[in-house]
Design an enzyme around this catalytic site. Sequence first.
Site, PDB file in Angstrom:
ATOM      1  N   THR A 282       0.840  -1.197   0.000  1.00 50.86           N
ATOM      2  CA  THR A 282       0.000   0.000   0.000  1.00 50.86           C
ATOM      3  C   THR A 282       0.873   1.244   0.000  1.00 50.86           C
ATOM      4  O   THR A 282       1.748   1.410   0.856  1.00 50.86           O
ATOM      5  CB  THR A 282      -0.902   0.016   1.242  1.00 50.86           C
ATOM      6  OG1 THR A 282      -1.706  -1.167   1.249  1.00 50.86           O
ATOM      7  CG2 THR A 282      -1.809   1.233   1.230  1.00 50.86           C
ATOM      8  N   SER A 283       0.660   2.107  -0.982  1.00 47.79           N
ATOM      9  CA  SER A 283       1.455   3.335  -1.072  1.00 47.79           C
ATOM     10  C   SER A 283       0.681   4.556  -0.596  1.00 47.79           C
ATOM     11  O   SER A 283       1.274   5.609  -0.401  1.00 47.79           O
ATOM     12  CB  SER A 283       1.927   3.554  -2.510  1.00 47.79           C
ATOM     13  OG  SER A 283       0.821   3.615  -3.396  1.00 47.79           O
TER      14      SER A 283
END
Length: 261
Positions: A33-34
Amino acid sequence: MNHSPQAWGRPRDDVYGAYDPSFLHSKGPKAHTSSPIVTGTSVLAVKFKGGVVIAADNLASYGSLARFTDVKRLRTFNRCAVVGFGGDVSDMQYLDRLLLSLDIEETYGSSGHDLNARNLHTYLAKVMYKRRSDINPLWNQLLVAGLDGDDQPFLSSVDLLGTTFSSPTLATGFGAHLAQPLLRKLVDDEAQVTSVTREQAVNAVRECMKVLFYRDARSLDKYSIAVITKDAGVELKEDEKIENQSWAFAEMIKGYGTQTV
């Protein structure tokens, strides 16, 4: 024609050929997850003589959409600690399961010792730092409120980098900008904690929740509030409503819509 439910919505094999699922298997690098998608906003907490008050609204926003209006972001642990979650809701749910397994292990273990708020904060700080070191952080900022091993009020935070910070008043999200100045008027340092009553602390937090509802577009007028004391343990109310709302101040705001200065 194949009428089985597994085939619903798929093209016919006799017309388009057999279904090829190989495109579903990615051969690229592992992705983390960015950026958070569904998020919760501010969590507020303040110490008072003999305990701590902590509050968070019940909204989870999908971007700028107020999507989920019944998400409880305060989690009780034992009878002396509450964790408030700001940031990504899916990571909050992961941490909630982690805390549940820890709670079960400590409750039914043979050690005979319970984790207090200070122990719980240390544990969460290690979890957050480990995930940060794996370059797969949990996109949350946590407030841990409760009592330490000496039954004294404890309040501290930990963010997605594993950075910890303690103060008589703490807030995450927009609350760090809008609510902290109001809370610091009540309690500016540790020396003033013993002069603050429970009623003063609860009223200050409720007033800050009202200010955040006025000013923060990602907030809601329904919130959860918990009071942790030695005698009563954790007193959690999850469906509180902001009272005495007044939008009269909006008349003085110029520069929007058809208003002219």
